[in-house]
Motif scaffolding. Structure first.
Motif, PDB file in Angstrom:
ATOM      1  N   UNK A 136      38.473  70.452 -40.362  1.00  0.00           N
ATOM      2  CA  UNK A 136      37.304  69.849 -40.994  1.00  0.00           C
ATOM      3  C   UNK A 136      36.223  69.566 -39.951  1.00  0.00           C
ATOM      4  N   UNK A 137      34.966  69.645 -40.391  1.00  0.00           N
ATOM      5  CA  UNK A 137      33.826  69.193 -39.603  1.00  0.00           C
ATOM      6  C   UNK A 137      33.183  68.001 -40.302  1.00  0.00           C
TER       7      UNK A 137
ATOM      8  N   UNK B  36      23.983  74.524 -31.359  1.00  0.00           N
ATOM      9  CA  UNK B  36      23.764  73.087 -31.535  1.00  0.00           C
ATOM     10  C   UNK B  36      22.368  72.804 -32.036  1.00  0.00           C
ATOM     11  N   UNK B  37      22.265  71.832 -32.925  1.00  0.00           N
ATOM     12  CA  UNK B  37      20.985  71.423 -33.495  1.00  0.00           C
ATOM     13  C   UNK B  37      20.829  69.933 -33.338  1.00  0.00           C
TER      14      UNK B  37
ATOM     15  N   UNK C 285      21.896  76.401 -46.561  1.00  0.00           N
ATOM     16  CA  UNK C 285      21.314  75.322 -45.770  1.00  0.00           C
ATOM     17  C   UNK C 285      22.120  75.110 -44.490  1.00  0.00           C
ATOM     18  N   UNK C 286      21.439  74.597 -43.459  1.00  0.00           N
ATOM     19  CA  UNK C 286      22.070  74.300 -42.184  1.00  0.00           C
ATOM     20  C   UNK C 286      22.211  72.792 -42.030  1.00  0.00           C
ATOM     21  N   UNK C 287      23.408  72.349 -41.669  1.00  0.00           N
ATOM     22  CA  UNK C 287      23.692  70.927 -41.518  1.00  0.00           C
ATOM     23  C   UNK C 287      24.099  70.639 -40.082  1.00  0.00           C
ATOM     24  N   UNK C 288      23.747  69.458 -39.609  1.00  0.00           N
ATOM     25  CA  UNK C 288      24.152  69.054 -38.272  1.00  0.00           C
ATOM     26  C   UNK C 288      25.620  68.640 -38.278  1.00  0.00           C
ATOM     27  N   UNK C 289      26.404  69.247 -37.385  1.00  0.00           N
ATOM     28  CA  UNK C 289      27.797  68.857 -37.200  1.00  0.00           C
ATOM     29  C   UNK C 289      27.847  67.800 -36.108  1.00  0.00           C
ATOM     30  N   UNK C 290      28.451  66.649 -36.409  1.00  0.00           N
ATOM     31  CA  UNK C 290      28.506  65.558 -35.429  1.00  0.00           C
ATOM     32  C   UNK C 290      29.910  65.329 -34.894  1.00  0.00           C
ATOM     33  N   UNK C 291      30.923  65.897 -35.569  1.00  0.00           N
ATOM     34  CA  UNK C 291      32.303  65.683 -35.106  1.00  0.00           C
ATOM     35  C   UNK C 291      33.218  66.712 -35.762  1.00  0.00           C
ATOM     36  N   UNK C 292      34.406  66.844 -35.190  1.00  0.00           N
ATOM     37  CA  UNK C 292      35.468  67.636 -35.802  1.00  0.00           C
ATOM     38  C   UNK C 292      36.731  66.799 -35.765  1.00  0.00           C
ATOM     39  N   UNK C 293      37.682  67.131 -36.598  1.00  0.00           N
ATOM     40  CA  UNK C 293      38.851  66.248 -36.681  1.00  0.00           C
ATOM     41  C   UNK C 293      39.873  66.506 -35.579  1.00  0.00           C
TER      42      UNK C 293
ATOM     43  N   UNK D 271      26.974  70.925 -33.183  1.00  0.00           N
ATOM     44  CA  UNK D 271      26.693  72.297 -33.612  1.00  0.00           C
ATOM     45  C   UNK D 271      25.926  72.219 -34.921  1.00  0.00           C
ATOM     46  N   UNK D 272      25.606  73.363 -35.457  1.00  0.00           N
ATOM     47  CA  UNK D 272      25.056  73.448 -36.800  1.00  0.00           C
ATOM     48  C   UNK D 272      26.055  74.165 -37.679  1.00  0.00           C
ATOM     49  N   UNK D 273      26.103  73.820 -38.935  1.00  0.00           N
ATOM     50  CA  UNK D 273      26.969  74.502 -39.894  1.00  0.00           C
ATOM     51  C   UNK D 273      26.083  75.119 -40.965  1.00  0.00           C
TER      52      UNK D 273
END
Length: 332
Positions: A68-69, A93-94, A54-62, A25-27
């Motif tokens: 947390x991302x 998603x990004x 700013x938009x950040x790429x999310x690669x995982x979640x806990x 996803x994107x955050x």
């Protein structure tokens, strides 16, 4: 130490990266949050923090219901960092911007819907003959004639997220230095589809001087979308300007002076009452109109209407009170 005890000790000390659940996803950051390397501990090499907006790429979640991302921050070492879910809101998603000699450095690519209802922009539309008056040796200015398209309509300078100081989002220092120094040929080429590249070369003459590389790194990386979307949106808005009474007024006034009030009145006719008050004129020392800087506000999509975006924006100062509409070639 017995093996079971050793394993227990390692698991207790190991950051929770190993327990991460892949997630795409994107955050969009809404808070100035620390970005650590673990969800449990406070280690934060480099004291990295999210930048609101700013938009950040999310690669995982806990976990499935996360607290947390894990996001990817290109300028951090290590790049993968954990932030609390309350630090921002999720976007579709990004994917990472392609890297290498033919791709620009940017934090993420994003969907084609850009900006929130309160997001502001400036569309900078140049009058190319005035720009070229003192720059006849530049590649985009050599051979400009009155019959060339960029001598009779507005050219794209850029689409600038506001405030104006918001620039170079996620861009590494060497590339920023090349951009700021005007050494644009050393910048990576934005990753564009052939149709977008062709349209850009027609409506942004400065591509011959690598202007699009500079505009992408300085402004596009803060736009919240990939390079193709950024320029596609920019060109769509420019095309609406060039299809309006504003462009007609300028073309009919080549070689003559225009007052700022005439320009603003043309915007009111073309895009609705009050839109002229959202436009600022830029003039050079010789008294020639070089650029229109048009305030915009709201969500930009492939279907956005320029008039709606202008009407939503705050009013702008007048800038110069008028000037000459230059014709192609030396002299007015």
């Amino acid at each position: 130490m017995h093996v079971p005890c050793l394993l227990t000790a390692l698991l207790c000390c190991w950051p929770l990266v190993g327990l991460a659940e892949p997630f795409s996803a994107g955050l969009i950051a809404e808070r100035d949050c620390p970005a650590g390397i673990s969800t449990k501990h406070q280690e934060n090499p480099g004291q990295v923090r999210l930048v609101p907006g700013e938009t950040y790429r999310v690669v995982a979640r806990n976990r499935a219901e996360p607290t947390h991302y894990q996001v990817r921050i290109e300028s951090a070492r290590p790049r993968e960092r954990w932030v609390e879910v309350a630090c921002g809101r999720l976007a579709p998603a990004v994917t990472d911007t392609p890297r290498g000699p033919d791709a620009a450095s940017a934090p993420v690519s994003a969907p084609t819907r850009t900006g929130g209802m309160d997001q502001q922009f400036v569309l900078a539309a140049s009058w190319q003959p005035a720009f070229c008056e003192q720059r006849q040796g530049r590649p985009e200015c050599r051979g400009q004639t009155p019959t060339r398209a960029d001598a009779r309509q507005f050219s794209l300078h850029g689409l600038w997220p506001q405030p104006i100081g918001r620039a170079y989002c996620g861009v590494e220092r060497p590339q920023r230095e090349h951009s700021e120094s005007g050494d644009w040929q050393r910048l990576p080429t934005p990753d564009l589809k052939p149709v977008t590249r062709g349209a850009l070369e027609q409506r942004m003459p400065g591509t011959l001087s690598a202007l699009e590389r500079h505009e992408w790194l300085k402004h596009g990386t803060c736009y919240g979308a990939d390079a193709d979307t950024y320029f596609r949106h920019s060109l769509a808005l420019l095309d609406q300007l060039n299809a309006s009474d504003v462009r007609t007024l300028f073309e009919a006034s080549i070689g003559r002076r225009l007052r700022a009030e005439q320009v603003r009145d043309a915007f009111d006719r073309a895009f609705g009452p009050g839109t002229g008050e959202r436009v600022r004129l830029e003039c050079d020392p010789a008294g020639q109109i070089t650029e229109l800087r048009i305030g915009l506000k709201g969500v930009i999509t492939d279907q956005s209407t320029l008039g709606d975006l202008i009407r939503a924006a705050p009013t702008r100062t007048l800038g110069c009170r008028g000037g000459w509409v230059d014709r192609a070639g030396p002299g007015r």
